[in-house]
Design a protein around this motif. Structure first.
Motif, PDB file in Angstrom:
ATOM      1  N   MET A  59     -49.472  -3.546  18.106  1.00  0.00           N
ATOM      2  CA  MET A  59     -50.026  -2.356  17.467  1.00  0.00           C
ATOM      3  C   MET A  59     -49.564  -1.053  18.096  1.00  0.00           C
ATOM      4  SD  MET A  59     -53.838  -3.746  16.905  1.00  0.00           S
ATOM      5  CE  MET A  59     -54.431  -2.601  15.687  1.00  0.00           C
ATOM      6  N   ARG A 232     -56.537 -10.275  18.023  1.00  0.00           N
ATOM      7  CA  ARG A 232     -57.343 -11.050  17.087  1.00  0.00           C
ATOM      8  C   ARG A 232     -57.889 -10.192  15.958  1.00  0.00           C
ATOM      9  NH1 ARG A 232     -60.706  -9.827  21.273  1.00  0.00           N
ATOM     10  NH2 ARG A 232     -62.919  -9.598  20.882  1.00  0.00           N
ATOM     11  N   THR A 233     -58.070  -8.882  16.212  1.00  0.00           N
ATOM     12  CA  THR A 233     -58.579  -8.017  15.142  1.00  0.00           C
ATOM     13  C   THR A 233     -57.556  -7.846  14.023  1.00  0.00           C
ATOM     14  OG1 THR A 233     -57.836  -6.165  16.438  1.00  0.00           O
ATOM     15  CG2 THR A 233     -60.174  -6.671  16.522  1.00  0.00           C
ATOM     16  N   VAL A 234     -56.278  -8.027  14.330  1.00  0.00           N
ATOM     17  CA  VAL A 234     -55.267  -7.818  13.291  1.00  0.00           C
ATOM     18  C   VAL A 234     -54.597  -9.125  12.904  1.00  0.00           C
ATOM     19  CG1 VAL A 234     -54.735  -5.406  13.731  1.00  0.00           C
ATOM     20  CG2 VAL A 234     -53.624  -7.158  15.090  1.00  0.00           C
ATOM     21  N   ARG A 236     -54.892 -11.057  10.535  1.00  0.00           N
ATOM     22  CA  ARG A 236     -54.498 -11.196   9.134  1.00  0.00           C
ATOM     23  C   ARG A 236     -53.324 -10.302   8.770  1.00  0.00           C
ATOM     24  NH1 ARG A 236     -60.487 -11.291   6.786  1.00  0.00           N
ATOM     25  NH2 ARG A 236     -59.542 -11.269   4.741  1.00  0.00           N
ATOM     26  N   GLN A 237     -53.145  -9.213   9.516  1.00  0.00           N
ATOM     27  CA  GLN A 237     -51.996  -8.352   9.241  1.00  0.00           C
ATOM     28  C   GLN A 237     -50.784  -8.768  10.065  1.00  0.00           C
ATOM     29  OE1 GLN A 237     -55.049  -7.214   9.914  1.00  0.00           O
ATOM     30  NE2 GLN A 237     -55.552  -5.403   8.720  1.00  0.00           N
TER      31      GLN A 237
ATOM     32  N   SER B 235     -64.699  -6.454  16.327  1.00  0.00           N
ATOM     33  CA  SER B 235     -64.464  -5.668  15.117  1.00  0.00           C
ATOM     34  C   SER B 235     -63.956  -6.530  13.969  1.00  0.00           C
ATOM     35  CB  SER B 235     -63.516  -4.510  15.400  1.00  0.00           C
ATOM     36  OG  SER B 235     -62.276  -4.994  15.813  1.00  0.00           O
ATOM     37  N   ALA B 236     -63.248  -7.610  14.271  1.00  0.00           N
ATOM     38  CA  ALA B 236     -62.794  -8.486  13.183  1.00  0.00           C
ATOM     39  C   ALA B 236     -64.000  -9.131  12.506  1.00  0.00           C
ATOM     40  CB  ALA B 236     -61.851  -9.554  13.728  1.00  0.00           C
ATOM     41  N   ARG B 382     -56.714   0.478  23.418  1.00  0.00           N
ATOM     42  CA  ARG B 382     -55.308   0.786  23.139  1.00  0.00           C
ATOM     43  C   ARG B 382     -54.991   2.227  23.498  1.00  0.00           C
ATOM     44  NH1 ARG B 382     -56.194  -2.028  18.522  1.00  0.00           N
ATOM     45  NH2 ARG B 382     -56.217  -0.183  17.226  1.00  0.00           N
TER      46      ARG B 382
END
Lengths: 279, 530
Positions: A59, A232-234, A236-237, B235-236, B382
């Motif tokens: 990211m 893990r939050t992304v 799916r992207q 957050s997911a 981040r």
């Protein structure tokens, strides 16, 4: 049959050794293989694998491959270091308990049992949280939760060796207790300990990954668990952010387990083919 | 910006206009329906839920349903009635008279009177509310009768009329707090307010549960039966909970900005960035001026040059942000962009560091400093990592320090930190939300969201003080422009981004964002369309 020959008879172990050697090489050569900082932005964020970056970018546009290469250092380093600490603690306590028996044994076994009753991963999380996340605290936490099985193994080995003739002979000839433990008993107890220690490295690597995944890793060092946790939050992207570090963990742990099994075959030939190690 | 004098005219016209607006608005939409449970995400779990004692963002969302202010504010931040049904400001701007509703009761059944307002403004706020303390210190507060409150000032204070919302001045019950140690009062764990929702239960690690206040003073409201603020740490999982309909509302930091596009495309969800007008939040990197090398303005400038603000906006906030130029939010009428700006220029940063004598050692390291990142989730992690990397590029080695929310707050409040990231609402008027982070007087050790950086400039102090009590708008403007120039030139703080919080809600949930307080509104009007 020589040690090497027995080890080589286990094809899986050989394969594991090759993989492990490759990973160790990558870890050692990381500054050469990937000279830039793994935290540095190298390109556009979230580039898929292929393109300019073999394994894509994350990211912040960081190279996933560089992260995996540098992450190998941390994973192996923590695995080895925490195992060494755990083995030193475990063997010392187990040896004392097994060799002296009596009330010393009673007390030490109670201590071991005390630690074994606490769920180990929860305990590790607690320790890291209290000590504030960092390399040292992770090593300490992993060592503290993994030494009891080693202590038990060392204790049983020392206990059975204690009553052997060569030990009695040494006692009668006036050799000091410490010397007997180190020079006479320990060398004879070492093979099962080496096997167990090698397998514990794998467990330690998994524990470190799990801690980093939960955000309890050292925030200044890139590690595979951290990479998966941050991605893990992304998922799916950008599947590649989690999948490649995940494969790295699987491969490393598998390789260490295969090598451990090979060591078991080679060091304890009479147990060959039996996997039921006390864990 | 409206001139001071017209404010008193609102007293007669505005309340009626607001009612008319509400009625016409309701007529245009479908008739609101009673019933339903609202599940909202809330992260992180707040340290407490009494506004004032805690001012953390996650405290405000549940707390504004329990506590109310005398007024609330529309999208343009014009005052609207709440506990005060009308108000009047004298011609000279020195006397504010509030006529309170006479049909309000506290959640424990006691009647709400002017004594509660007097207690709140003269005892509660000065004791615990770091942000509003200086505002109300200017006023003498009196209650001529049970339903009238009069504030008298010694000199005009423009921002005062925009200081009566539930966040800036939550009215608390005198009969509960009088004579007690406010911070230690056991009622803080199950607060008593006047709002449309009553506190029911706080299950640690799981949720805060609010239930409908059946004795609420507005007929038929609130429409919702109950609200659950659920703590979902990942957050997911929060995004997934919205997708599957387990929760119907998420706002602020709750949803990873990278997920927004996907959620926005779902037919059952709506996304808006409105509703944070009262807040105008700015995120910054705070440097502790009391420690070296941060006391040197050249170092702070070097930090600004080393950071690529466009990268932060595009890749960390995924476009849900603007590049700030200084202490005042670009949406503020007092904003100017006529200040020193800091384009991304690592060479300039290195040159400044060289000039300071911070030359690179054998490993290319000029200085080693710690960074305590805001522990509000992956986005902020981040951001910290980016700062570490960007400063590393110019030879400033940053060590990231991990902490939980309480530890983060206490270290910053006690000045026990090198650098930290945070964001703070700059509010409707610079005197309310901006000055607090820069004036020397507000360096209060142990109190979070004060001038914890330790910036101090007598000229800035003077300008902020004079601008606050200057009745002439043009003159105020001039002073605030001057202040922005000085502060931007001295990089009192390294501003990172003007935040635009998204609010994601179920399309069936109506009246969520209906004024300038957005999701921090009391939700008396929110309802589920059936």
């Amino acid at each position: 049959m020589s040690f090497l020959k027995r080890f080589a008879e286990n094809r899986g172990a050989l394969l594991g050794l090759v993989i492990l050697a490759a990973i160790v090489f990558v870890a050692l050569a990381a500054p050469v293989l990937s000279p830039t900082d793994p935290w540095a932005t190298q390109g556009r964020p979230l580039l898929p694998p292929g393109s300019d970056f073999v394994l894509g970018t994350d990211m912040l546009g960081r190279d996933v491959l560089a992260g995996i290469i540098h992450g190998a250092r941390i994973s192996l380093w923590i695995g080895v270091l925490s195992t060494v600490v755990a083995v030193v603690i475990g063997v010392s306590i187990g040896a004392l308990a097994g060799f002296f028996g009596g009330w010393v044994d009673d007390v030490l076994v109670r201590v071991v049992e005390f630690f074994q009753t606490i769920p180990s991963f929860i305990f590790a999380i607690l320790l890291v949280a209290i000590l504030t996340p960092g390399l040292t605290s992770i090593v300490v936490a992993i060592a503290v939760v993994t030494w009891p099985p080693i202590a038990r193994l060392a204790r049983s080995e020392f206990m059975s060796l204690r009553s052997r003739e060569f030990v009695e002979a040494a006692v009668l000839s006036g050799v000091s207790r410490g010397r007997i433990m180190l020079a006479e008993v320990l060398p004879n107890a070492v093979s099962p300990l080496i096997v167990m220690g090698s397998l514990m490295i794998a467990t330690a690597i998994l524990t470190e990954s799990a801690l980093s995944f939960l955000g309890l890793g050292d925030p200044n060092r890139i590690s595979w668990g951290y990479m998966i946790g941050a991605a893990r939050t992304v998922f799916r992207q950008a599947w590649w952010l989690s999948v490649f570090p995940g494969l790295a963990i699987v491969l490393t742990v598998l390789a260490i387990n295969l090598v451990g099994e090979g060591l078991n075959d080679a060091l304890n030939p009479h147990l060959k083919g039996r996997i039921g190690l006390e864990r | 910006m409206r001139p001071q004098r017209t404010i008193n005219r609102w007293a007669t016209g505005l309340a009626a206009a607001a009612v008319a607006l509400a009625v016409s608005g309701a007529a245009a939409q479908a008739e609101p329906q009673r019933g339903g449970t609202l599940n909202s995400t809330l992260w992180p779990e707040p340290p407490g839920i009494v506004i004032g004692i805690n001012l953390n963002a996650p405290t405000l969302l549940p707390s504004t349903k329990i506590f109310e202010g005398l007024l609330t504010y529309d999208f343009q931040l014009n005052p609207q009635p709440m506990l005060a049904e009308s108000w009047e400001v004298s011609e000279d701007g020195l006397t504010y008279t509030f006529n309170l509703r006479d049909d309000v009761t506290w959640h424990d059944g006691e009647p709400f009177t002017s004594q509660d307002v007097v207690y709140t403004l003269t005892e509660f706020i000065p004791e615990v509310h770091a942000r509003s303390r200086p505002t109300f210190a200017r006023a003498k507060v009196e209650a001529p009768d049970d339903h009238t409150v009069v504030l008298t000032l010694e000199e005009p204070y423009g921002p005062l009329i925009r200081s009566f919302d539930a966040i800036g001045a939550p009215i608390v019950p005198e009969h509960v707090y009088a004579g007690s140690d406010i911070r230690e009062n056991p009622v803080n764990r199950s607060p008593i307010g006047t709002g449309p929702f009553k506190f029911s239960e706080w299950k640690s690690g799981e949720y805060i549960h609010l239930v409908r206040n059946d004795d609420y003073y507005l007929d038929g409201r609130p429409y919702l039966d109950e609200i659950y603020y659920r703590f979902i740490p990942d957050s997911a999982s929060r995004a997934l909970a919205l997708e599957t309909g387990q929760v119907q509302l998420a706002t602020q930091n709750d949803i990873e900005l990278v997920d927004l596009g996907r959620l926005e495309a779902m037919p059952h969800l709506e996304v808006t960035t409105k509703g944070w007008e009262w807040g105008a939040p700015i995120s910054w990197l705070e440097m502790n001026h009391r420690r070296e090398p941060f006391g040197d303005v050249r170092f702070r400038k070097a930090v600004m040059y080393a950071l690529d603000h466009a990268f932060i906006r595009d890749n960390i906030f995924f476009g849900y942000a603007k590049v700030p130029t200084g202490p005042i939010h670009s949406s503020s009428p007092f904003y100017t962009d006529d200040v020193v700006t800091y384009e991304h220029d690592p060479d300039k940063a290195r040159a400044l560091l060289d000039e300071m004598g911070l030359t690179p050692d054998g490993d290319g390291v000029r200085a080693e400093i710690g960074l305590l990142g805001l522990p509000y989730g992956e986005l902020w992690d981040r951001l910290s990592q980016y700062i570490k990397q960007a400063l590393g590029e110019v030879g400033v080695e940053v060590t990231l320090e991990a902490s939980d929310v309480a530890g983060w707050g206490s270290r910053i409040a006690n000045w026990d930190v090198d650098m930290s990231t945070t964001y703070l609402t700059t509010l409707s008027d610079p005197a309310l939300g901006v000055a607090r982070s820069y004036i020397t007087d507000n360096q209060k050790k142990g109190v979070l969201f004060t001038n914890t950086a330790g910036y101090s400039n007598p000229e800035v102090d003077r300008l902020f003080a004079e601008a606050a009590s200057e009745p002439n708008h043009e003159k105020r403007l001039e002073m605030y422009h001057e202040v922005q120039k000085i502060i931007a030139d001295e990089v009192a703080l390294a501003w990172l981004a003007e935040l635009q919080w998204p609010t994601v809600h179920d399309a069936k949930l109506k009246n969520v964002v209906r004024n300038g307080l957005g999701p921090n509104d009391n939700f008396a009007e929110a309802y589920f369309e059936q």
